[in-house]
Design a protein around this motif. Sequence first.
Motif, PDB file in Angstrom:
ATOM      1  N   LEU A 119      10.805  47.638  46.506  1.00 28.42           N
ATOM      2  CA  LEU A 119      12.045  46.133  47.192  1.00 28.42           C
ATOM      3  C   LEU A 119      13.268  47.312  47.725  1.00 28.42           C
ATOM      4  N   GLY A 120      14.109  47.520  46.292  1.00 28.94           N
ATOM      5  CA  GLY A 120      14.993  47.647  46.208  1.00 28.94           C
ATOM      6  C   GLY A 120      15.863  49.463  47.799  1.00 28.94           C
ATOM      7  N   VAL A 121      14.093  50.495  47.666  1.00 37.48           N
ATOM      8  CA  VAL A 121      14.288  50.874  48.006  1.00 37.48           C
ATOM      9  C   VAL A 121      14.315  50.408  49.986  1.00 37.48           C
ATOM     10  N   LEU A 122      13.536  49.307  50.570  1.00 37.20           N
ATOM     11  CA  LEU A 122      12.935  48.351  51.757  1.00 37.20           C
ATOM     12  C   LEU A 122      14.473  48.109  51.968  1.00 37.20           C
ATOM     13  N   GLU A 123      14.657  47.937  50.418  1.00 36.12           N
ATOM     14  CA  GLU A 123      16.196  46.688  51.529  1.00 36.12           C
ATOM     15  C   GLU A 123      17.256  47.886  51.668  1.00 36.12           C
ATOM     16  N   ILE A 124      17.756  48.771  51.345  1.00 37.26           N
ATOM     17  CA  ILE A 124      18.240  49.878  51.673  1.00 37.26           C
ATOM     18  C   ILE A 124      17.856  50.587  52.697  1.00 37.26           C
ATOM     19  N   SER A 125      17.007  50.691  52.628  1.00 35.26           N
ATOM     20  CA  SER A 125      16.268  51.235  53.836  1.00 35.26           C
ATOM     21  C   SER A 125      16.790  50.710  54.692  1.00 35.26           C
ATOM     22  N   LEU A 126      16.317  49.511  55.235  1.00 36.94           N
ATOM     23  CA  LEU A 126      16.302  48.554  56.666  1.00 36.94           C
ATOM     24  C   LEU A 126      18.075  48.214  57.122  1.00 36.94           C
ATOM     25  N   ARG A 127      18.690  48.056  55.929  1.00 38.37           N
ATOM     26  CA  ARG A 127      20.413  48.449  56.019  1.00 38.37           C
ATOM     27  C   ARG A 127      20.805  49.693  56.380  1.00 38.37           C
ATOM     28  N   LEU A 128      20.895  50.786  56.394  1.00 41.78           N
ATOM     29  CA  LEU A 128      21.134  51.708  56.265  1.00 41.78           C
ATOM     30  C   LEU A 128      20.876  52.269  57.864  1.00 41.78           C
ATOM     31  N   GLY A 129      19.629  51.265  58.452  1.00 40.23           N
ATOM     32  CA  GLY A 129      18.602  51.593  59.717  1.00 40.23           C
ATOM     33  C   GLY A 129      19.161  50.665  60.558  1.00 40.23           C
ATOM     34  N   GLY A 130      19.977  49.671  60.167  1.00 41.38           N
ATOM     35  CA  GLY A 130      20.954  49.095  60.787  1.00 41.38           C
ATOM     36  C   GLY A 130      20.280  47.743  61.777  1.00 41.38           C
ATOM     37  N   TYR A 131      18.622  47.961  60.467  1.00 45.51           N
ATOM     38  CA  TYR A 131      18.428  46.479  60.326  1.00 45.51           C
ATOM     39  C   TYR A 131      18.250  45.261  60.373  1.00 45.51           C
TER      40      TYR A 131
END
Length: 130
Positions: free
Chosen positions: A38-50
């Motif tokens: 979940l942490g990796v998913l959260e970081i990925s979404l934030r970096l992706g601008g979602y």
Amino acid sequence: MKKRHEKSRHPSATPAPPSRRRIWVFRLTALLLPVVLLGVLEISLRLGGYGFDPHFFKRIKIGGEDYFVQNDDFSFSFFPPETARNPGPVRMRAHKAPGTFRIFILGESAAMGDPEPSFGASRYPRDAAA
């Protein structure tokens, strides 16, 4: 002659039980794996601008000076976009002058002056006696 697919005459030994260390490693992995994913998913979404910025204020530069302004996306945390409310125009310097106070009124629609914003607490005179 012995056939290849023939079972051996000796009964197979039962596997040894896992060690205590191996059991604890498995437990910790089972506990931490969802959190890490979940942490990796959260970081990925934030970096992706979602998504949107959940903070009430946004910091912007106006005329070379830092200001805080309202975040029009703030109420998306509480309402769907169709019924989300705008906090109204706000602008204040990011660094306040010495000896000044910032007063924030927390509340719901009544604090905003709903249904008539001119009656909201933010419209009270600034020099009103406390």
